[in-house]
Design a protein around this motif. Structure first.
Motif, PDB file in Angstrom:
ATOM      1  N   PHE A   1       0.830  -1.214   0.000  1.00 51.09           N
ATOM      2  CA  PHE A   1       0.000   0.000   0.000  1.00 51.09           C
ATOM      3  C   PHE A   1       0.863   1.263   0.000  1.00 51.09           C
TER       4      PHE A   1
ATOM      5  N   ASN B   1     -10.117   0.941  -5.880  1.00 49.80           N
ATOM      6  CA  ASN B   1     -10.942  -0.264  -5.803  1.00 49.80           C
ATOM      7  C   ASN B   1     -10.142  -1.442  -5.259  1.00 49.80           C
ATOM      8  N   ASP B   2     -10.782  -2.234  -4.408  1.00 50.50           N
ATOM      9  CA  ASP B   2     -10.160  -3.469  -3.923  1.00 50.50           C
ATOM     10  C   ASP B   2      -9.990  -4.428  -5.099  1.00 50.50           C
ATOM     11  N   ILE B   3      -8.850  -5.083  -5.133  1.00 50.20           N
ATOM     12  CA  ILE B   3      -8.531  -5.995  -6.244  1.00 50.20           C
ATOM     13  C   ILE B   3      -9.418  -7.247  -6.226  1.00 50.20           C
TER      14      ILE B   3
ATOM     15  N   ASN C   1      -9.475  -3.841   9.714  1.00 55.12           N
ATOM     16  CA  ASN C   1      -9.069  -5.061  10.400  1.00 55.12           C
ATOM     17  C   ASN C   1      -7.733  -4.862  11.093  1.00 55.12           C
TER      18      ASN C   1
ATOM     19  N   GLY D   1      -8.328 -11.203  10.286  1.00 51.38           N
ATOM     20  CA  GLY D   1      -7.994 -11.519   8.897  1.00 51.38           C
ATOM     21  C   GLY D   1      -7.244 -10.414   8.182  1.00 51.38           C
ATOM     22  N   GLN D   2      -6.559  -9.542   8.950  1.00 51.51           N
ATOM     23  CA  GLN D   2      -5.786  -8.481   8.293  1.00 51.51           C
ATOM     24  C   GLN D   2      -4.718  -9.119   7.409  1.00 51.51           C
ATOM     25  N   SER D   3      -4.723  -8.763   6.122  1.00 49.68           N
ATOM     26  CA  SER D   3      -3.749  -9.374   5.204  1.00 49.68           C
ATOM     27  C   SER D   3      -2.733  -8.380   4.675  1.00 49.68           C
ATOM     28  N   VAL D   4      -3.017  -7.079   4.810  1.00 50.52           N
ATOM     29  CA  VAL D   4      -2.043  -6.050   4.417  1.00 50.52           C
ATOM     30  C   VAL D   4      -1.772  -5.193   5.651  1.00 50.52           C
TER      31      VAL D   4
ATOM     32  N   HIS E   1      -5.862   0.572   6.543  1.00 48.27           N
ATOM     33  CA  HIS E   1      -6.791   0.859   5.436  1.00 48.27           C
ATOM     34  C   HIS E   1      -8.205   0.617   5.921  1.00 48.27           C
TER      35      HIS E   1
ATOM     36  N   HIS F   1     -12.048  -0.403   4.542  1.00 47.62           N
ATOM     37  CA  HIS F   1     -12.865  -0.919   3.449  1.00 47.62           C
ATOM     38  C   HIS F   1     -14.193  -0.161   3.458  1.00 47.62           C
TER      39      HIS F   1
ATOM     40  N   LYS G   1     -15.690  -8.351   6.398  1.00 47.58           N
ATOM     41  CA  LYS G   1     -15.474  -7.865   5.037  1.00 47.58           C
ATOM     42  C   LYS G   1     -15.986  -8.868   4.014  1.00 47.58           C
TER      43      LYS G   1
END
Ligand code: AMP
Length: 114
Positions: free
Chosen positions: A5, A28-30, A86, A92-95, A99, A101, A114
């Motif tokens: 990010f 936009n989210d991928i 998150n 489930g935070q992945s980045v 951020h 959503h 999410k």
């Protein structure tokens, strides 16, 4: 720093911004989980909301201002939407770059997720 990010915010990874200013970018989210799924991301690297401090009040207020504007722009202000951030594994935070959503455009069900 090897943060996806950060790279998006500083233009190293090109992405079409739906909004951009000196504090935040939005895109936009991928892998969208709803018809509208936008990420609102501060330019500064904070690993999650848990790192927010008193001096980040301007940033936080900007994030919610931008989120409101985007919800209006996407036409989901009347139908409703959810704002999610998150922190950590169980969420489930992945980045690991703060951020938010913005999801909406269809029924989101009753799970605060999410
Ligand atoms: P979280 O799981 O809350 O950390 O959310 C990270 C989100 O970033 C997920 O919804 C991913 O689909 C999204 N994402 C990851 N890489 C990209 C990217 N290059 N462009 C847009 N969204 C991304």
């Amino acid at each position: 720093m090897d943060c996806i990010f950060c790279k998006i915010a500083n233009g190293t990874i090109p992405v079409d911004f739906l909004y951009s200013d000196e504090l935040v970018v939005a895109f936009n989210d991928i892998a969208p989980k709803a018809k509208t799924h936008i990420l609102i991301v501060p330019r500064v690297h904070l690993s999650s909301a848990s790192e927010l401090k008193k001096e980040d009040s301007e940033l936080l207020s900007r994030i919610f201002q931008v989120t409101n504007e985007l919800a209006e722009k996407m036409g989901i202000n009347e139908s409703g939407y959810r704002i999610i951030t998150n922190h950590g594994k169980d969420a489930g935070q992945s980045v690991d770059h703060l951020h938010f959503h913005l999801v909406g455009g269809n029924d989101l069900g009753d799970i605060v997720g999410k």
